[in-house]
Design an enzyme around this catalytic site. Structure first.
Site, PDB file in Angstrom:
ATOM      1  N   TYR A 117       0.851  -1.189   0.000  1.00 42.54           N
ATOM      2  CA  TYR A 117       0.000   0.000   0.000  1.00 42.54           C
ATOM      3  C   TYR A 117       0.892   1.245   0.000  1.00 42.54           C
ATOM      4  O   TYR A 117       1.818   1.340   0.809  1.00 42.54           O
ATOM      5  CB  TYR A 117      -0.877   0.051   1.253  1.00 42.54           C
ATOM      6  CG  TYR A 117      -1.928  -1.021   1.367  1.00 42.54           C
ATOM      7  CD1 TYR A 117      -2.056  -2.030   0.419  1.00 42.54           C
ATOM      8  CD2 TYR A 117      -2.803  -1.034   2.448  1.00 42.54           C
ATOM      9  CE1 TYR A 117      -3.019  -3.016   0.546  1.00 42.54           C
ATOM     10  CE2 TYR A 117      -3.773  -2.019   2.591  1.00 42.54           C
ATOM     11  CZ  TYR A 117      -3.874  -3.004   1.634  1.00 42.54           C
ATOM     12  OH  TYR A 117      -4.832  -3.981   1.774  1.00 42.54           O
ATOM     13  N   GLU A 188     -22.682   2.277  17.798  1.00 42.88           N
ATOM     14  CA  GLU A 188     -23.552   2.328  16.622  1.00 42.88           C
ATOM     15  C   GLU A 188     -24.435   3.575  16.596  1.00 42.88           C
ATOM     16  O   GLU A 188     -25.022   3.888  15.565  1.00 42.88           O
ATOM     17  CB  GLU A 188     -24.405   1.061  16.564  1.00 42.88           C
ATOM     18  CG  GLU A 188     -23.575  -0.201  16.366  1.00 42.88           C
ATOM     19  CD  GLU A 188     -24.421  -1.438  16.188  1.00 42.88           C
ATOM     20  OE1 GLU A 188     -25.669  -1.320  16.218  1.00 42.88           O
ATOM     21  OE2 GLU A 188     -23.841  -2.533  16.017  1.00 42.88           O
TER      22      GLU A 188
END
Length: 209
Positions: A117, A188
């Site tokens: 990467y 969440e």
């Protein structure tokens, strides 16, 4: 975010009984030297003002305490923000692996086990655009540079881009552990902000075009 390489070293020797090491070519001997030498590269082969990390957390050798293995496998990662430094270190690492293995009567191979990467660099004008566009959904802070890698960097090599991170930490819920930690969790209740961010950025972009 830094570049990210996953490298692999394989050292092949001659196995044997731990009580008779002189009858074997113990690959764990050069493996230990290679492990230590790689960490010395950080302080002796890189400019101290150029961040670099070399970590070798995976070493596979014998399954028995009294058995000298025929081979050793080492896997690790190299992280840096400087592509030229990355290339120089990769060559030095390969050379170190080969020379130490040869010195102990072993053979070695060095290579990558996955695609490397590149560093992730945000486009400054897009950072300004994103910062202004997302003010409506909460505070925005500049993230610190990190040696973590991200394959979004492949996009920013082709076109200007900006990478965002959504904060999911919540101390009241004891959601405080980083990723790769066994207790990692996500709050969440903030996921709606991620959806809103995409919608706002698309809306603001369409207004400008």
């Amino acid at each position: 975010m830094a570049s990210s390489d996953g490298f692999e070293i394989r050292i092949a020797g001659k196995g044997g009984h731990a009580a008779h090491p002189h009858l074997a070519n113990d690959p764990t001997a050069p493996a230990a030297d290679i492990y230590n030498a790689f960490h010395k590269l950080v302080s002796r082969a890189a400019n101290p003002f150029s961040p670099v990390v070399i970590t070798l957390p995976m070493v596979k050798a014998s399954d028995g305490y009294n058995v000298i293995p025929e081979s050793v496998e080492i896997r690790g990662t190299l992280r840096t923000f400087d592509s030229n430094l990355r290339d120089r270190l990769m060559k030095r690492m390969q050379s170190i692996a080969e020379r130490y293995a040869e010195g102990w009567g072993c053979s070695s191979s060095f290579g990558l086990f996955r695609a490397p990467y590149p560093p992730l660099v945000n486009d400054s004008s897009l950072v300004d655009f994103v910062t202004e566009a997302l003010q409506a959904i909460g505070p925005i802070v500049e993230a610190e540079m990190t040696m973590g890698g991200e394959d979004f960097a492949f996009y920013t090599q082709k076109i200007p881009g900006a990478f965002l991170q959504l904060g999911i930490r919540n101390e009241e819920k004891n959601i405080v552990f980083p990723h790769h930690h066994p207790k990692f969790d996500v709050d969440e209740d903030v996921l709606w902000k991620g959806v809103a961010a995409y919608a706002l950025l698309a809306y603001k972009y369409l207004q400008l075009s």
